[in-house]
Each structure stands twice: as C-alpha cells, then as structure tokens.
Write a protein that holds these residues in place. Structure first.
Motif, PDB file in Angstrom:
ATOM      1  N   LYS A  10     -59.889   0.529  -8.716  1.00 58.63           N
ATOM      2  CA  LYS A  10     -60.255   1.469  -9.771  1.00 58.63           C
ATOM      3  C   LYS A  10     -61.768   1.562  -9.959  1.00 58.63           C
ATOM      4  O   LYS A  10     -62.277   2.595 -10.389  1.00 58.63           O
ATOM      5  N   GLN A  11     -62.467   0.500  -9.636  1.00 54.20           N
ATOM      6  CA  GLN A  11     -63.918   0.478  -9.819  1.00 54.20           C
ATOM      7  C   GLN A  11     -64.668   1.210  -8.700  1.00 54.20           C
ATOM      8  O   GLN A  11     -65.851   1.500  -8.836  1.00 54.20           O
ATOM      9  N   LEU A  12     -63.986   1.512  -7.607  1.00 53.22           N
ATOM     10  CA  LEU A  12     -64.637   2.211  -6.501  1.00 53.22           C
ATOM     11  C   LEU A  12     -64.907   3.661  -6.874  1.00 53.22           C
ATOM     12  O   LEU A  12     -64.180   4.260  -7.660  1.00 53.22           O
ATOM     13  N   ASN A  13     -65.935   4.238  -6.258  1.00 55.98           N
ATOM     14  CA  ASN A  13     -66.155   5.669  -6.444  1.00 55.98           C
ATOM     15  C   ASN A  13     -65.152   6.426  -5.580  1.00 55.98           C
ATOM     16  O   ASN A  13     -64.458   5.842  -4.746  1.00 55.98           O
ATOM     17  N   THR A  14     -65.045   7.720  -5.793  1.00 52.49           N
ATOM     18  CA  THR A  14     -64.032   8.527  -5.111  1.00 52.49           C
ATOM     19  C   THR A  14     -64.158   8.436  -3.597  1.00 52.49           C
ATOM     20  O   THR A  14     -63.158   8.310  -2.889  1.00 52.49           O
ATOM     21  N   ASN A  15     -65.365   8.477  -3.078  1.00 48.18           N
ATOM     22  CA  ASN A  15     -65.556   8.418  -1.635  1.00 48.18           C
ATOM     23  C   ASN A  15     -65.078   7.087  -1.064  1.00 48.18           C
ATOM     24  O   ASN A  15     -64.426   7.050  -0.013  1.00 48.18           O
ATOM     25  N   LYS A  17     -62.794   5.183  -2.434  1.00 54.59           N
ATOM     26  CA  LYS A  17     -61.335   5.195  -2.555  1.00 54.59           C
ATOM     27  C   LYS A  17     -60.720   5.951  -1.382  1.00 54.59           C
ATOM     28  O   LYS A  17     -59.710   5.536  -0.814  1.00 54.59           O
ATOM     29  N   ARG A  18     -61.312   7.074  -1.017  1.00 55.01           N
ATOM     30  CA  ARG A  18     -60.834   7.838   0.142  1.00 55.01           C
ATOM     31  C   ARG A  18     -60.901   6.969   1.395  1.00 55.01           C
ATOM     32  O   ARG A  18     -59.974   6.957   2.207  1.00 55.01           O
ATOM     33  N   ASN A  19     -61.995   6.264   1.553  1.00 55.25           N
ATOM     34  CA  ASN A  19     -62.193   5.421   2.726  1.00 55.25           C
ATOM     35  C   ASN A  19     -61.156   4.303   2.774  1.00 55.25           C
ATOM     36  O   ASN A  19     -60.593   4.008   3.843  1.00 55.25           O
ATOM     37  N   GLU A  20     -60.881   3.679   1.649  1.00 60.68           N
ATOM     38  CA  GLU A  20     -59.880   2.615   1.587  1.00 60.68           C
ATOM     39  C   GLU A  20     -58.489   3.153   1.898  1.00 60.68           C
ATOM     40  O   GLU A  20     -57.714   2.516   2.613  1.00 60.68           O
ATOM     41  N   LEU A  21     -58.160   4.327   1.357  1.00 58.39           N
ATOM     42  CA  LEU A  21     -56.857   4.937   1.641  1.00 58.39           C
ATOM     43  C   LEU A  21     -56.730   5.252   3.124  1.00 58.39           C
ATOM     44  O   LEU A  21     -55.701   4.980   3.746  1.00 58.39           O
ATOM     45  N   SER A  22     -57.775   5.791   3.704  1.00 53.95           N
ATOM     46  CA  SER A  22     -57.760   6.100   5.134  1.00 53.95           C
ATOM     47  C   SER A  22     -57.551   4.840   5.959  1.00 53.95           C
ATOM     48  O   SER A  22     -56.764   4.832   6.914  1.00 53.95           O
ATOM     49  N   SER A  23     -58.208   3.784   5.584  1.00 56.34           N
ATOM     50  CA  SER A  23     -58.070   2.515   6.302  1.00 56.34           C
ATOM     51  C   SER A  23     -56.637   1.994   6.222  1.00 56.34           C
ATOM     52  O   SER A  23     -56.077   1.523   7.219  1.00 56.34           O
ATOM     53  N   LEU A  24     -56.033   2.103   5.054  1.00 57.25           N
ATOM     54  CA  LEU A  24     -54.654   1.660   4.880  1.00 57.25           C
ATOM     55  C   LEU A  24     -53.692   2.517   5.699  1.00 57.25           C
ATOM     56  O   LEU A  24     -52.773   1.996   6.343  1.00 57.25           O
ATOM     57  N   ILE A  25     -53.912   3.820   5.722  1.00 55.88           N
ATOM     58  CA  ILE A  25     -53.070   4.720   6.513  1.00 55.88           C
ATOM     59  C   ILE A  25     -53.203   4.393   7.994  1.00 55.88           C
ATOM     60  O   ILE A  25     -52.207   4.356   8.724  1.00 55.88           O
ATOM     61  N   GLU A  26     -54.421   4.135   8.451  1.00 54.78           N
ATOM     62  CA  GLU A  26     -54.621   3.775   9.861  1.00 54.78           C
ATOM     63  C   GLU A  26     -53.896   2.478  10.221  1.00 54.78           C
ATOM     64  O   GLU A  26     -53.290   2.383  11.289  1.00 54.78           O
ATOM     65  N   LYS A  27     -53.955   1.504   9.347  1.00 54.87           N
ATOM     66  CA  LYS A  27     -53.277   0.232   9.604  1.00 54.87           C
ATOM     67  C   LYS A  27     -51.766   0.426   9.660  1.00 54.87           C
ATOM     68  O   LYS A  27     -51.096  -0.140  10.531  1.00 54.87           O
ATOM     69  N   LEU A  28     -51.231   1.225   8.755  1.00 56.07           N
ATOM     70  CA  LEU A  28     -49.803   1.532   8.765  1.00 56.07           C
ATOM     71  C   LEU A  28     -49.417   2.229  10.069  1.00 56.07           C
ATOM     72  O   LEU A  28     -48.410   1.894  10.697  1.00 56.07           O
ATOM     73  N   ASP A  29     -50.239   3.174  10.493  1.00 54.17           N
ATOM     74  CA  ASP A  29     -49.991   3.886  11.740  1.00 54.17           C
ATOM     75  C   ASP A  29     -49.993   2.918  12.931  1.00 54.17           C
ATOM     76  O   ASP A  29     -49.134   2.999  13.807  1.00 54.17           O
ATOM     77  N   ASN A  55     -69.780  11.869   6.602  1.00 49.23           N
ATOM     78  CA  ASN A  55     -69.679  13.294   6.928  1.00 49.23           C
ATOM     79  C   ASN A  55     -68.640  14.045   6.099  1.00 49.23           C
ATOM     80  O   ASN A  55     -68.733  15.262   5.957  1.00 49.23           O
ATOM     81  N   GLN A  56     -67.633  13.363   5.581  1.00 46.87           N
ATOM     82  CA  GLN A  56     -66.587  14.034   4.819  1.00 46.87           C
ATOM     83  C   GLN A  56     -66.753  13.874   3.308  1.00 46.87           C
ATOM     84  O   GLN A  56     -65.932  14.356   2.538  1.00 46.87           O
ATOM     85  N   ASN A  57     -67.808  13.247   2.892  1.00 53.68           N
ATOM     86  CA  ASN A  57     -68.054  12.962   1.486  1.00 53.68           C
ATOM     87  C   ASN A  57     -68.033  14.215   0.615  1.00 53.68           C
ATOM     88  O   ASN A  57     -67.539  14.187  -0.502  1.00 53.68           O
ATOM     89  N   MET A  58     -68.516  15.325   1.116  1.00 56.25           N
ATOM     90  CA  MET A  58     -68.640  16.533   0.312  1.00 56.25           C
ATOM     91  C   MET A  58     -67.459  17.492   0.477  1.00 56.25           C
ATOM     92  O   MET A  58     -67.462  18.573  -0.090  1.00 56.25           O
ATOM     93  N   GLU A  59     -66.437  17.097   1.235  1.00 62.22           N
ATOM     94  CA  GLU A  59     -65.260  17.951   1.383  1.00 62.22           C
ATOM     95  C   GLU A  59     -64.535  18.072   0.051  1.00 62.22           C
ATOM     96  O   GLU A  59     -64.567  17.162  -0.770  1.00 62.22           O
ATOM     97  N   THR A  60     -63.859  19.210  -0.127  1.00 61.81           N
ATOM     98  CA  THR A  60     -63.101  19.399  -1.362  1.00 61.81           C
ATOM     99  C   THR A  60     -61.929  18.435  -1.394  1.00 61.81           C
ATOM    100  O   THR A  60     -61.481  17.933  -0.347  1.00 61.81           O
ATOM    101  N   GLU A  61     -61.416  18.215  -2.577  1.00 62.89           N
ATOM    102  CA  GLU A  61     -60.259  17.327  -2.703  1.00 62.89           C
ATOM    103  C   GLU A  61     -59.059  17.891  -1.950  1.00 62.89           C
ATOM    104  O   GLU A  61     -58.296  17.150  -1.353  1.00 62.89           O
ATOM    105  N   ASP A  62     -58.908  19.220  -1.957  1.00 60.96           N
ATOM    106  CA  ASP A  62     -57.818  19.845  -1.199  1.00 60.96           C
ATOM    107  C   ASP A  62     -57.939  19.549   0.288  1.00 60.96           C
ATOM    108  O   ASP A  62     -56.939  19.275   0.950  1.00 60.96           O
ATOM    109  N   ASP A  63     -59.154  19.600   0.831  1.00 59.62           N
ATOM    110  CA  ASP A  63     -59.362  19.300   2.246  1.00 59.62           C
ATOM    111  C   ASP A  63     -59.041  17.844   2.564  1.00 59.62           C
ATOM    112  O   ASP A  63     -58.415  17.542   3.580  1.00 59.62           O
TER     113      ASP A  63
END
Length: 93
Positions: A10-15, A17-29, A55-63
């Motif tokens: 919860k203390q992480l910034n949005t970017n 958090k995105r990075n952590e989620l991506s890492s978890l998805i990659e590990k699951l894959d 490079n993806q920091n400024m992408e919209t949340e939808d993207d």
C-alpha cells in the motif's frame, strides 16, 4: 499474504505497484510453463510481458490494465490446456 506485506504494498506509488504486479504475473506464468514442460504439453502461448517502469510509467491506467489483462488471459489459457491434458483432452494450442 501477510498483513505486513499488504501494508508495504500500500505504501508503494502506483508505478511501483504496477511493477510488483507485473513481477508476480511473470512468476505465475513461469510456474505454469514449468508444469506444462513436465506434462509434455506444447506451449504455443505468449509469455508474460515485463512491465517497464521507466518507459510505461506515463501510460494510461486503461493501457496498463489491458497490458496485464492480456498476460492473465494467456495464463488462463495455459491452465485450461493443462486441465484438458489432465482430463484426457488434447488441447495444445
């Protein structure tokens, strides 16, 4: 997941958090890929992508949601292939 890990997340910034989620998805894959290899299942599915926090920091949340959605969809397809294989079906693609 422990309460401490949740609070740290919860203390992480949005970017981050995105990075952590991506890492978890990659590990699951990667785990699903290993099971597919062990079962001898042809893996013609796309691999999970790595979120690029610079490079993806400024992408919209939808993207970003679409970016993650595609990875999760592919993992779901791999799991369905595993289930079909385990039930005697032949779903290799």
């Amino acid at each position: 997941m422990s309460e401490k890990m949740i609070e740290l997340y919860k203390q992480l910034n949005t970017n981050d958090k995105r990075n952590e989620l991506s890492s978890l998805i990659e590990k699951l894959d990667q785990l699903v890929n290993q099971v597919m290899i062990q079962k001898g299942i042809n893996n013609n599915y796309k691999q999970a992508k790595n979120y690029d926090s610079i490079n993806q920091n400024m992408e919209t949340e939808d993207d970003v949601l679409l970016f993650f959605y595609e990875d999760i969809w592919n993992i779901k397809s791999k799991i369905l292939a595993l289930l079909a294989h385990n039930s005697g079906g032949n779903n290799n693609g």
